[in-house]
Design a protein around this motif. Structure first.
Motif, PDB file in Angstrom:
ATOM      1  N   GLU A 247      38.154  34.269  41.385  1.00 52.17           N
ATOM      2  CA  GLU A 247      39.293  35.123  41.729  1.00 52.17           C
ATOM      3  C   GLU A 247      40.380  34.361  42.474  1.00 52.17           C
ATOM      4  O   GLU A 247      41.573  34.614  42.301  1.00 52.17           O
ATOM      5  CB  GLU A 247      38.808  36.310  42.579  1.00 52.17           C
ATOM      6  N   LYS A 248      39.990  33.428  43.316  1.00 50.52           N
ATOM      7  CA  LYS A 248      40.948  32.649  44.096  1.00 50.52           C
ATOM      8  C   LYS A 248      40.734  31.174  43.782  1.00 50.52           C
ATOM      9  O   LYS A 248      39.785  30.564  44.269  1.00 50.52           O
ATOM     10  CB  LYS A 248      40.745  32.916  45.587  1.00 50.52           C
TER      11      LYS A 248
ATOM     12  N   LEU B  39      38.747  23.736  45.170  1.00 49.85           N
ATOM     13  CA  LEU B  39      39.583  24.071  44.006  1.00 49.85           C
ATOM     14  C   LEU B  39      38.653  24.367  42.833  1.00 49.85           C
ATOM     15  O   LEU B  39      37.778  23.564  42.516  1.00 49.85           O
ATOM     16  CB  LEU B  39      40.519  22.904  43.692  1.00 49.85           C
ATOM     17  N   THR B  40      38.834  25.506  42.169  1.00 50.41           N
ATOM     18  CA  THR B  40      37.951  25.915  41.078  1.00 50.41           C
ATOM     19  C   THR B  40      38.770  26.269  39.849  1.00 50.41           C
ATOM     20  O   THR B  40      39.731  27.040  39.931  1.00 50.41           O
ATOM     21  CB  THR B  40      37.100  27.135  41.464  1.00 50.41           C
ATOM     22  N   VAL B  41      38.366  25.728  38.678  1.00 57.04           N
ATOM     23  CA  VAL B  41      39.006  26.051  37.396  1.00 57.04           C
ATOM     24  C   VAL B  41      37.938  26.592  36.451  1.00 57.04           C
ATOM     25  O   VAL B  41      36.966  25.887  36.153  1.00 57.04           O
ATOM     26  CB  VAL B  41      39.675  24.809  36.769  1.00 57.04           C
ATOM     27  N   PRO B  42      38.067  27.835  35.973  1.00 58.83           N
ATOM     28  CA  PRO B  42      37.129  28.335  34.954  1.00 58.83           C
ATOM     29  C   PRO B  42      37.432  27.694  33.603  1.00 58.83           C
ATOM     30  O   PRO B  42      38.601  27.505  33.244  1.00 58.83           O
ATOM     31  CB  PRO B  42      37.387  29.839  34.933  1.00 58.83           C
ATOM     32  N   VAL B  43      36.399  27.349  32.849  1.00 57.24           N
ATOM     33  CA  VAL B  43      36.560  26.770  31.517  1.00 57.24           C
ATOM     34  C   VAL B  43      36.191  27.854  30.498  1.00 57.24           C
ATOM     35  O   VAL B  43      35.070  28.365  30.499  1.00 57.24           O
ATOM     36  CB  VAL B  43      35.663  25.534  31.326  1.00 57.24           C
ATOM     37  N   ILE B  44      37.145  28.204  29.659  1.00 62.18           N
ATOM     38  CA  ILE B  44      36.970  29.317  28.722  1.00 62.18           C
ATOM     39  C   ILE B  44      36.941  28.794  27.296  1.00 62.18           C
ATOM     40  O   ILE B  44      37.826  28.035  26.880  1.00 62.18           O
ATOM     41  CB  ILE B  44      38.104  30.348  28.887  1.00 62.18           C
ATOM     42  N   VAL B  45      35.910  29.180  26.524  1.00 63.27           N
ATOM     43  CA  VAL B  45      35.770  28.812  25.115  1.00 63.27           C
ATOM     44  C   VAL B  45      35.506  30.087  24.317  1.00 63.27           C
ATOM     45  O   VAL B  45      34.602  30.850  24.648  1.00 63.27           O
ATOM     46  CB  VAL B  45      34.610  27.805  24.898  1.00 63.27           C
TER      47      VAL B  45
END
Length: 554
Positions: free
Chosen positions: A284-285, A322-328
């Motif tokens: 979320e953040k 720092l967080t980045v979601p990886v979407i496939v």
């Protein structure tokens, strides 16, 4: 402007390398995939033709009908064939010299497979010389039955097998299109964001380090490096390039659980002991300070997991995350995390943008891994089908001979004996004649299951065709072979109930022993077959090849 032009050239080179490289990988993988489908399709078609040949064209009744020119009666049986083999569209008698045929010949016309069959009597000692039966099959049906969705048979296209041609399904190339789209997207992001970042980065050395990292990752990707090693490499390069990044981790969602697959600055082996059920709050953040990190961890983690993260993941030391979601394919399948242990404001939007570039590479690696898993799984299924008799699911003759040679080699090395049992059902043709091939097929399936229960899993059991079965038993002397053969006779001759009907079947068993009777597999098969026919002609149940002469002398 000199630096700006140089930067544009470097960006274009990186983007082009990624796009061309991934496209070539996908193209090579698809060619490899098509070659495997060709081989498996050919095996599948041959197994299908063998089943038809065994069921209808190695049969004295059909042999006599064609020999005596009783074509109307023959056509009745050909209609019966179409009922039992769903893919057969047409079966006709041809005036054709069959001297060059073995059992059958497969060719094609347009989108149809043409299978010409040589017609034998029951024991294959005679055949009709001037007539054959042609069976027409829709070639596409085989592909669909194999579960193949990426190719379809077409009159125009690229060369397939048996003279057929194929084209690629657009829908079946979704995965390849996705990879290319992702690659093009990454290349576009690289170009656009690198131009933006170039104006913001304070030192040219960081730009050079970023370009070198992209090239190194691309090179490893093109070489086909394993997924876990690529995850680790991408994470290491991100920490080197993203300002203020001191540690990081990569988590993957597998079977509904999040697990660690890469880490820098942490104990990866310890982190692999931890699983998370949900990561939605963490995404979320994107940029979190130490207070955010502690609140999230305390809210979502039990005491034991929290303690492990303190020990292996240094969560109490983190100042900024720092967080980045990886979407496939619309699903969040990875979490890409970078951390700093010194400053609450270590990361900003520039850091987040840069991290997303590395996260896109993680998405490409994951997509390639899933594609390879799907291809391997489909190949395993097709290879299993190609080695099995389609009716009984026992080994077919080709697979039996392949595994049998290996068993014989092992026996030679270990000085062990082997027994080969050749079994033929007595009067089984009467069941087909009186009750139809449908009931006969179900009876054969039940008999195959019974034989499997008599033998060990380490023994080999195959249906050789028609009502013939062959078993190869390791570390088996004459006395034990006789015991097993007696159990087979007892098991097979128990009444069979099919569709509220009870039928009885007898069996004749011929046995040849390694090394006393023969040294090679084909010789063992031939000698056991001789013993079986000897038993059948004299109404005996079990005969060893070594005893044939003694029986004959009585």
């Amino acid at each position: 402007m000199g630096r700006f032009v140089r930067f544009i050239l470097i960006s274009a080179l990186v983007s082009l390398t990624v796009l061309v490289g991934v496209y070539n990988i996908n193209k090579i993988q698809f060619r490899w995939y098509v070659e495997n489908v060709k081989k498996l399709y050919a095996r599948y078609a041959e197994r299908y033709a063998e089943s038809i040949s065994v069921g209808y064209f190695q049969w004295t009744t059909m042999y006599e009908l064609l020999k005596e020119n009783r074509l109307d009666e023959a056509r009745i049986w050909l209609e019966d064939l179409k009922k039992h083999f769903d893919f057969v569209e047409e079966a006709t008698v041809l005036d054709l010299s069959v001297d060059e045929l073995d059992l059958f010949k497969i060719s094609s016309h347009g989108e149809k497979l043409l299978i010409d069959f040589k017609v034998f009597n029951d024991d294959l000692s005679e055949f009709v010389k001037d007539r054959a039966v042609r069976v027409v099959v829709n070639a596409q049906d085989f592909l669909e039955d194999m579960g193949e969705a990426q190719l379809y048979i077409s009159p125009e296209g690229e060369e397939f097998v048996f003279g057929l041609k194929y084209r690629s399904n657009c829908s079946a190339l979704n995965l390849r299109a996705f990879i290319l789209s992702a690659t093009a997207g990454v290349a576009t992001f690289l170009l656009l964001w690198m131009i933006t970042l170039w104006q913001r980065l304070e030192h040219e050395s960081r730009l050079r380090k970023f370009s070198e990292a992209m090239l190194e990752i691309t090179e490893s990707f093109l070489k086909g490096e394993k997924a876990d090693r690529l995850y680790q490499l991408i994470l290491q390069k991100a920490i080197e390039v993203v300002p203020n990044a001191q540690a990081g981790s990569v988590e993957v969602k597998r079977n509904g659980k999040w697990i660690y697959v890469a880490a820098v600055g942490y104990d990866l082996e310890g982190l692999k002991q931890i699983e998370f059920a949900d990561q939605a709050d963490w995404f979320e953040k994107p940029i979190k300070n130490s207070r955010d990190v502690n609140e999230l961890n305390k809210r979502k983690l039990d005491a034991q997991t929290f303690q492990k993260l303190k020990e292996y993941g240094r969560i109490e030391e983190i100042k900024c995350s720092l967080t980045v979601p990886v979407i496939v394919e619309g699903e969040t399948i990875m979490a890409f995390n970078l951390e700093n242990f010194e400053r609450e404001d270590a990361f900003d939007e520039k850091s987040l943008e840069l991290a997303r570039l590395f996260a896109n590479y993680l998405a490409m690696v994951f997509a390639r891994m899933k594609q390879e898993e799907r291809l391997l799984e489909q190949q395993k299924v097709l290879e299993h089908l190609s080695s099995r008799d389609p009716l009984t699911n026992l080994l077919n003759r080709r697979a039996f001979e392949e595994y049998g040679e290996k068993m014989l080699s092992l026996a030679k090395r270990e000085s062990k004996s082997i027994a080969l049992l050749f079994m033929d059902l007595n009067h089984f043709k009467n069941i087909n004649d009186e009750h139809g091939h449908g009931l006969g097929d179900r009876a054969l399936t039940l008999i195959g299951s019974r034989l499997s229960q008599v033998l060990r899993q380490s023994d080999l059991l195959a249906r050789f065709g028609g009502d013939e079965f062959v078993a190869l038993i390791y570390d088996c002397d004459k006395e034990r072979a006789l015991t097993i053969a007696e159990r087979i006779v007892q098991t097979v001759e128990e009444p069979i109930r099919v569709e509220d009907m009870k039928v009885n079947v007898g069996v004749s068993v011929g046995i040849a022993l390694y090394p006393t009777d023969a040294q090679e597999l084909d010789q063992l098969i031939r000698l056991a077959n001789v013993a079986m026919y000897f038993a059948k002609k004299r109404s005996l149940k079990i005969v060893f090849f070594s005893d044939v002469a003694a029986f004959g002398g009585r």
